[in-house]
Write an enzyme that holds these catalytic residues in place. Structure first.
Site, mmCIF file in Angstrom:
data_model
loop_
_atom_site.group_PDB
_atom_site.id
_atom_site.type_symbol
_atom_site.label_atom_id
_atom_site.label_comp_id
_atom_site.label_asym_id
_atom_site.label_seq_id
_atom_site.Cartn_x
_atom_site.Cartn_y
_atom_site.Cartn_z
ATOM 1 N N HIS A 72 45.355 36.077 58.127
ATOM 2 C CA HIS A 72 46.507 36.125 57.409
ATOM 3 C C HIS A 72 46.159 34.834 55.678
ATOM 4 O O HIS A 72 46.505 35.606 54.708
ATOM 5 C CB HIS A 72 47.978 34.699 57.048
ATOM 6 N N GLU A 129 44.599 37.800 53.910
ATOM 7 C CA GLU A 129 45.304 38.627 52.670
ATOM 8 C C GLU A 129 45.904 38.292 51.379
ATOM 9 O O GLU A 129 46.010 38.724 50.587
ATOM 10 C CB GLU A 129 46.897 38.496 54.028
ATOM 11 N N HIS A 130 45.491 36.404 51.534
ATOM 12 C CA HIS A 130 46.072 36.042 50.186
ATOM 13 C C HIS A 130 45.153 36.590 49.044
ATOM 14 O O HIS A 130 44.488 36.469 47.513
ATOM 15 C CB HIS A 130 46.606 34.455 50.439
ATOM 16 N N GLU A 141 43.659 28.569 46.635
ATOM 17 C CA GLU A 141 44.759 29.288 47.142
ATOM 18 C C GLU A 141 45.453 28.483 48.641
ATOM 19 O O GLU A 141 46.101 28.632 49.353
ATOM 20 C CB GLU A 141 44.114 30.720 47.700
#
Length: 386
Positions: A43, A46-47, A116
């Site tokens: 995940h 994904e960012h 992030e």
């Protein structure tokens, strides 16, 4: 269908309903393929692939897609990670370009990785604050005690805060490799021209060696289990599940029909009995989840001050009726009609087509699986043939 020399699989699905193209990259790795200590890295990646590539700086990918009137997004599940762009046919080259950059040439700049981290940690916190999501996570954690489906797809904030960039990049290069990816393109295009563009843009992906991952098997559950989480809420949530097979099992069509009859829609048995007649729940539903490995058949409900004992008695009463009497032909016809209609509606758009083909190829290695599923649905009867 064709394959590049680097082993990237490509499926082209021409559809001339509207002047739109959908480009989707399906990566055969999800949260269930992460090693211990790396839970949530899929995940996080994904960012990160949106945060800069060899060609685009931070924010440029989203900017160029939106400036062309397109839509850019991605999602991570237990079994796969999918990146997609839907855009006008006149800008299909932009969709191909940005997807190839994100999937083949992300830069993983340490400063951007660090910025992030807090974004993802905040997303984790929001999930914990959501009663529905935390209830669902508790269900999966209780159902899958060994198998990684019991671990939240989004992972844990302690992990996200501590992975060095080098470790994230190493994981990316071990799983996000051409041989583990499928590119699906659907929409208004000429197949020969599209093939040329794909070969040009995707042939330079580095063919890193795929690292095989082994998932822990869930032992057979021999007795009921129970878990509770106390929170100050105006409503209580409950989830109840029983084991279900994986996506390839022959009983999946019948189980989908059963889920619809029992708890999908305001005319379903559980909603009619528990919500409309007895008013012991604020909502109730049922779903059949059949992923890559064995899944679950589950019931979900919300209630306020009602007695949970009465709710469970009524719920199990409806289940017993199904077990003893089966369903009616009217219920079956309605379920088949609803499921078939949903299947048809899902391919009304080019991104719906790409998603349907991608899912069929991913789970069943068969791009015609959805058509075969519809034929199997039509053959289901209220009673099992002796």
């Amino acid at each position: 269908k064709f394959q590049l020399k680097n082993k990237l699989k490509v499926i082209l699905v021409p559809s001339h309903k509207s002047p739109v193209v959908s480009v989707q990259m399906w990566v055969k790795t999800g949260s269930a393929d992460e090693p211990k200590g790396m839970e949530g890295v899929s995940h996080f990646i994904e960012h990160l692939v949106f945060k800069g590539t060899r060609k685009y700086n931070v924010g440029e990918i989203a900017g160029i897609v939106e400036a062309s009137g397109g839509e850019l997004n991605a999602y991570t599940s237990f079994d796969q990670t999918v990146f997609y762009v839907t855009i006008s046919k006149n800008y299909s080259h932009i969709a191909l370009d940005v997807v190839s950059e994100m999937m083949g040439h992300p830069t993983f700049i340490p400063a951007e990785v660090d910025s992030e981290r807090e974004v993802v940690c905040e997303e984790i916190k929001m999930g914990q604050d959501s009663p529905g999501r935390s209830s669902s996570q508790l269900l999966f954690k209780s159902t899958f005690k060994k198998h990684p489906y019991g671990i939240p797809v989004i992972g844990y904030d302690k992990n996200v805060r501590t992975w060095p960039t080098s470790k994230i990049k190493k994981f990316y290069q071990s799983r996000y490799v051409p041989s583990n990816m499928s590119l699906i393109v659907s929409g208004d295009f000429d197949s020969a021209e599209m093939k040329k563009e794909i070969i040009k843009m995707y042939s330079d992906f580095q063919p890193f060696k795929l690292k095989k991952m082994t998932r822990k098997k869930e032992p057979v559950q021999k007795k009921p289990s129970f878990a509770v989480q106390n929170k100050k809420l105006t409503e209580s949530y409950f989830q109840l599940s029983v084991p279900a097979p994986n996506v390839k099992h022959k009983d999946v069509p019948a189980m989908d029909i059963l889920a619809l009859v029992l708890g999908q829609g305001e005319t379903s048995r559980l909603y009619t009995k528990l919500r409309l007649e007895k008013t012991v729940v604020n909502s109730i539903s049922c779903f059949n989840y059949n992923p890559q490995d064995a899944g679950l058949f589950a019931f979900s409900a919300k209630y306020s001050d009602q007695n949970p004992e009465e709710i469970f008695q009524l719920l199990f009463g409806e289940i017993e009726k199904i077990k003893n009497e089966g369903i009616t032909w009217d219920e079956l016809r309605k379920a088949i009609l609803n499921i078939s209609s949903e299947q048809f509606y899902s391919i009304e758009t080019v991104d719906g087509i790409a998603n349907k083909i991608g899912s069929a190829q991913f789970y069943l290695n068969d791009t015609n699986a959805h058509e075969k599923y519809l034929k199997k649905i039509q053959k289901v009867t209220p009673q099992k043939k002796q």
